[in-house]
Design a protein around this motif. Structure first.
Motif, mmCIF file in Angstrom:
data_model
loop_
_atom_site.group_PDB
_atom_site.id
_atom_site.type_symbol
_atom_site.label_atom_id
_atom_site.label_comp_id
_atom_site.label_asym_id
_atom_site.label_seq_id
_atom_site.Cartn_x
_atom_site.Cartn_y
_atom_site.Cartn_z
ATOM 1 N N LYS A 26 -4.406 -27.171 -5.196
ATOM 2 C CA LYS A 26 -5.565 -27.402 -6.074
ATOM 3 C C LYS A 26 -5.384 -26.626 -7.379
ATOM 4 O O LYS A 26 -4.881 -25.497 -7.366
ATOM 5 C CB LYS A 26 -6.851 -26.975 -5.373
ATOM 6 N N ASN A 47 -8.345 -29.817 -2.754
ATOM 7 C CA ASN A 47 -9.779 -29.645 -2.510
ATOM 8 C C ASN A 47 -10.684 -30.608 -3.269
ATOM 9 O O ASN A 47 -11.839 -30.757 -2.899
ATOM 10 C CB ASN A 47 -10.244 -28.254 -2.933
ATOM 11 N N ILE A 70 -8.776 -30.799 1.963
ATOM 12 C CA ILE A 70 -9.318 -29.579 2.578
ATOM 13 C C ILE A 70 -10.594 -29.090 1.886
ATOM 14 O O ILE A 70 -11.060 -27.990 2.148
ATOM 15 C CB ILE A 70 -8.258 -28.439 2.589
ATOM 16 N N MET A 187 -5.033 -18.483 5.579
ATOM 17 C CA MET A 187 -4.748 -18.744 4.167
ATOM 18 C C MET A 187 -3.813 -17.627 3.675
ATOM 19 O O MET A 187 -3.268 -16.878 4.471
ATOM 20 C CB MET A 187 -6.051 -18.821 3.369
ATOM 21 N N SER A 188 -3.636 -17.511 2.373
ATOM 22 C CA SER A 188 -2.663 -16.530 1.858
ATOM 23 C C SER A 188 -2.877 -15.141 2.447
ATOM 24 O O SER A 188 -1.921 -14.456 2.785
ATOM 25 C CB SER A 188 -2.746 -16.443 0.334
ATOM 26 N N ARG A 203 -2.913 -22.914 5.727
ATOM 27 C CA ARG A 203 -3.146 -23.494 4.407
ATOM 28 C C ARG A 203 -2.945 -22.412 3.350
ATOM 29 O O ARG A 203 -3.780 -21.533 3.198
ATOM 30 C CB ARG A 203 -4.570 -24.050 4.322
ATOM 31 N N VAL A 204 -1.825 -22.477 2.645
ATOM 32 C CA VAL A 204 -1.439 -21.363 1.789
ATOM 33 C C VAL A 204 -1.246 -21.825 0.343
ATOM 34 O O VAL A 204 -0.456 -22.728 0.074
ATOM 35 C CB VAL A 204 -0.148 -20.712 2.311
ATOM 36 N N GLY A 205 -2.005 -21.210 -0.563
ATOM 37 C CA GLY A 205 -1.878 -21.514 -1.983
ATOM 38 C C GLY A 205 -1.255 -20.359 -2.742
ATOM 39 O O GLY A 205 -0.063 -20.344 -3.062
ATOM 40 N N THR A 206 -2.097 -19.371 -3.036
ATOM 41 C CA THR A 206 -1.704 -18.235 -3.879
ATOM 42 C C THR A 206 -0.392 -17.568 -3.461
ATOM 43 O O THR A 206 0.426 -17.240 -4.314
ATOM 44 C CB THR A 206 -2.824 -17.179 -3.845
ATOM 45 N N ARG A 212 -4.089 -19.264 -9.168
ATOM 46 C CA ARG A 212 -4.355 -20.610 -9.650
ATOM 47 C C ARG A 212 -4.715 -20.582 -11.123
ATOM 48 O O ARG A 212 -5.436 -19.699 -11.572
ATOM 49 C CB ARG A 212 -5.513 -21.228 -8.867
HETATM 50 C C1 LIG Z 1 -7.990 -22.790 -1.689
HETATM 51 C C2 LIG Z 1 -7.948 -22.950 -0.225
HETATM 52 C C3 LIG Z 1 -6.861 -22.476 0.530
HETATM 53 C C4 LIG Z 1 -5.721 -21.669 -0.050
HETATM 54 O O1 LIG Z 1 -6.168 -20.423 -0.459
HETATM 55 P P1 LIG Z 1 -5.157 -19.276 -0.879
HETATM 56 O O2 LIG Z 1 -5.934 -18.034 -0.708
HETATM 57 O O3 LIG Z 1 -4.766 -19.531 -2.276
HETATM 58 O O4 LIG Z 1 -3.991 -19.355 0.038
HETATM 59 C C5 LIG Z 1 -6.875 -22.717 1.893
HETATM 60 N N1 LIG Z 1 -7.877 -23.399 2.487
HETATM 61 C C6 LIG Z 1 -8.933 -23.851 1.802
HETATM 62 C C7 LIG Z 1 -10.015 -24.567 2.522
HETATM 63 C C8 LIG Z 1 -8.996 -23.635 0.425
HETATM 64 O O5 LIG Z 1 -10.076 -24.067 -0.242
#
Ligand SMILES: *Cc1c(COP(=O)(O)O)cnc(C)c1O
Length: 215
Positions: A26, A47, A70, A187-188, A203-206, A212
């Motif tokens: 996202k 998202n 998600i 998550m992260s 679910r990993v972003g950062t 972001r």
């Molecule tokens: C944004 C988001 C993530 C990822 O979050 P990070 O902290 O960046 O890893 C995972 N799950 C959901 C539901 C999110 O909205």
């Protein structure tokens, strides 16, 4: 990232291939997604329906890419979500479940889904109450076009990953009770704890892409 996932799986006596890494993109550009695909990532989480719809045309030619929704889903976006995503991780009402099934039937496709469960009392969080899971499972059993893989949750954010553990443990208990195999949790900041507690999806972003961009 890969090493951390493998180490957490080893600690828990689990197999790496039982854990799916969803790269959360996202607010990142289609280009970032293409680069991540080139680097070997295959499953992406988004998202915002409109934001992803804007990026989707630039994501042609990634044959193995899978997209998971998600974010919070309003039923009026059900059709668009089905056009764009393979999996919806945030089904939190029977109404939404039935609407997605009806749309999927119309479009001649099938959808994989997770029920999002809200385990904290936080006002800002979405998700079904755990007491609604029995009704959700019963409703899902009547539907032909949606396959429910498991449960998903987002615990209250904390610097301390350990504070997520009781929430992950509870989600795992609920999944067992309702005979669902999938657990999307972590998550992260807490994916390793998620894996230790049985996550099949993190679910990993950062931690993959850095902070972001402000959109
Ligand atoms: C944004 C988001 C993530 C990822 O979050 P990070 O902290 O960046 O890893 C995972 N799950 C959901 C539901 C999110 O909205």
């Amino acid at each position: 990232m890969e090493e951390r996932i493998q180490a957490a799986a080893r600690r828990a006596g689990r197999e790496r291939h039982d854990i799916t890494l969803v790269a959360v993109t996202k607010k990142f550009s289609a280009r970032t997604i293409r680069e991540a695909y080139a680097a070997g990532l295959r499953v992406f989480g988004e998202n915002y329906v409109q934001e992803f719809a804007g990026k989707r045309p630039e994501l042609e030619g990634l044959p193995e890419a899978q997209f998971h929704f998600i974010g919070h889903l309003q039923s009026n976006k059900a059709r668009l979500v089905l056009e764009l995503f393979h999996t919806v991780q945030t089904v939190d009402s029977v109404k939404l479940l039935r609407r997605l099934d009806a749309m999927a039937a119309e479009m001649g496709r099938r959808l994989e889904a997770f029920f999002e469960v809200k385990l904290s009392g936080e006002e800002s969080k979405t998700g079904a109450d755990e007491r609604d899971l029995a009704a959700l499972c019963e409703a899902a059993a009547q539907l032909d076009n949606i396959r429910v893989l498991g449960l998903m949750t987002v615990p209250p954010w904390s610097e301390d990953a350990e504070s997520s553990r009781p929430f992950f443990r509870r989600l795992a208990e609920l999944a067992r009770k309702h005979e669902l195999a999938g657990l999307s949790m972590g998550m992260s900041n807490d994916f390793e704890v998620g894996i230790e507690e049985g996550a099949t999806v993190v679910r990993v972003g950062t931690a993959l892409f850095g902070a972001r961009p402000k959109a």
